[in-house]
Every structure is written in structure tokens, then in C-alpha cells.
Scaffold this motif. Sequence first.
Motif, short mmCIF file in Angstrom:
data_model
loop_
_atom_site.label_atom_id
_atom_site.label_comp_id
_atom_site.label_asym_id
_atom_site.label_seq_id
_atom_site.Cartn_x
_atom_site.Cartn_y
_atom_site.Cartn_z
N LEU A 5 5.62 -2.24 -0.98
CA LEU A 5 6.03 -0.84 -0.92
C LEU A 5 6.83 -0.56 0.34
O LEU A 5 6.59 -1.16 1.39
N ALA A 6 7.74 0.39 0.22
CA ALA A 6 8.49 0.87 1.38
C ALA A 6 7.59 1.80 2.19
O ALA A 6 6.53 2.22 1.72
N GLY A 7 8.01 2.14 3.41
CA GLY A 7 7.20 2.93 4.32
C GLY A 7 6.59 4.20 3.74
O GLY A 7 5.36 4.36 3.73
N PRO A 8 7.40 5.14 3.22
CA PRO A 8 6.82 6.39 2.70
C PRO A 8 5.86 6.16 1.54
O PRO A 8 4.82 6.83 1.45
N GLU A 9 6.18 5.24 0.65
CA GLU A 9 5.30 4.97 -0.49
C GLU A 9 3.99 4.33 -0.03
O GLU A 9 2.93 4.61 -0.57
N ALA A 10 4.06 3.46 0.98
CA ALA A 10 2.85 2.82 1.51
C ALA A 10 1.92 3.86 2.13
O ALA A 10 0.71 3.85 1.90
N VAL A 11 2.49 4.79 2.90
CA VAL A 11 1.68 5.84 3.52
C VAL A 11 1.06 6.74 2.45
O VAL A 11 -0.12 7.06 2.50
N SER A 12 1.86 7.13 1.48
CA SER A 12 1.36 8.01 0.41
C SER A 12 0.20 7.36 -0.36
O SER A 12 -0.83 7.99 -0.61
N LEU A 13 0.37 6.08 -0.72
CA LEU A 13 -0.70 5.38 -1.43
C LEU A 13 -1.95 5.26 -0.57
O LEU A 13 -3.07 5.49 -1.04
N ALA A 14 -1.77 4.92 0.70
CA ALA A 14 -2.92 4.78 1.60
C ALA A 14 -3.71 6.08 1.69
O ALA A 14 -4.94 6.08 1.61
N LEU A 15 -3.01 7.19 1.85
CA LEU A 15 -3.69 8.48 1.96
C LEU A 15 -4.37 8.87 0.66
O LEU A 15 -5.51 9.35 0.66
N ALA A 79 1.71 -4.93 0.18
CA ALA A 79 1.61 -5.00 -1.28
C ALA A 79 0.71 -3.86 -1.75
O ALA A 79 -0.25 -3.48 -1.07
N GLU A 80 1.03 -3.31 -2.89
CA GLU A 80 0.31 -2.14 -3.41
C GLU A 80 -1.19 -2.38 -3.49
O GLU A 80 -1.99 -1.54 -3.06
N ASP A 81 -1.62 -3.51 -4.04
CA ASP A 81 -3.05 -3.76 -4.18
C ASP A 81 -3.73 -3.96 -2.82
O ASP A 81 -4.87 -3.55 -2.62
N ALA A 82 -3.02 -4.54 -1.86
CA ALA A 82 -3.60 -4.73 -0.52
C ALA A 82 -3.79 -3.40 0.19
O ALA A 82 -4.80 -3.17 0.86
N ILE A 83 -2.83 -2.50 0.04
CA ILE A 83 -2.93 -1.17 0.66
C ILE A 83 -4.08 -0.39 0.04
O ILE A 83 -4.88 0.23 0.76
#
Length: 110
Positions: A5-15, A79-83
Amino acid sequence: MSAMLAGPEAVSLALDRARAAGAVAADAVVVESDAVEVRVRAEEIDFVKQARERGLGIRAFVNGGAGRSAAVTSTSDLAEDAIARMAEETVALARATAADPHAGLPEDGF
């Protein structure tokens, strides 16, 4: 293997995943940097180094008996699953941490 994931998508998924796991508050940050180092000796290139760094940090808060408990984790695996897994584990770690009556995000924002 899931997509990186790119930065904004990684942050959004994490939150989103931290809240779904029970966090009452959370924040996340992605850090990306590129560096190039060149060493020259006697007008000859002696050494060239190029590095790229990407990392995600998550802080999650959960309500506890004497205040909120918090945990902070970080990873270079975007990676999406790791986040998703890391966000859930951050909340679990916060639940296992002693409560702090002063823990929490700033009341007036950043």
C-alpha cells in the motif's frame, strides 16, 4: 501475498483496523526517505550507496481501569495483510500495558 500500500492507504487501513480491534483512539504515520551517498577519492568515485526506506508506525489507545493504556509498533512491511495484523496486535499490546491516566491523543488536535 497481499498488495503493498501507498502511504495514505496504509495509514487509513491501520487506523480502521485498530478501531475495529477496539482502540478508542489511534494514530499512524508513514515515513518514506531516499538517500544517495557518493564518496570520491583523488577524483575517482570510490563508493556509491543508494537506500530507500519506508516504514509505518501505529499508536493505539484502549480504555483501562485507571485511564488509557497505549502501545506503539512499527514495521517496514507495507503489505495489506501485514498492516492489518500489526494494527490488531498493537491494540492487543495496549490491552496488556499498564493504564496511564494521562494517555491519549491531544484534545485540541495536532
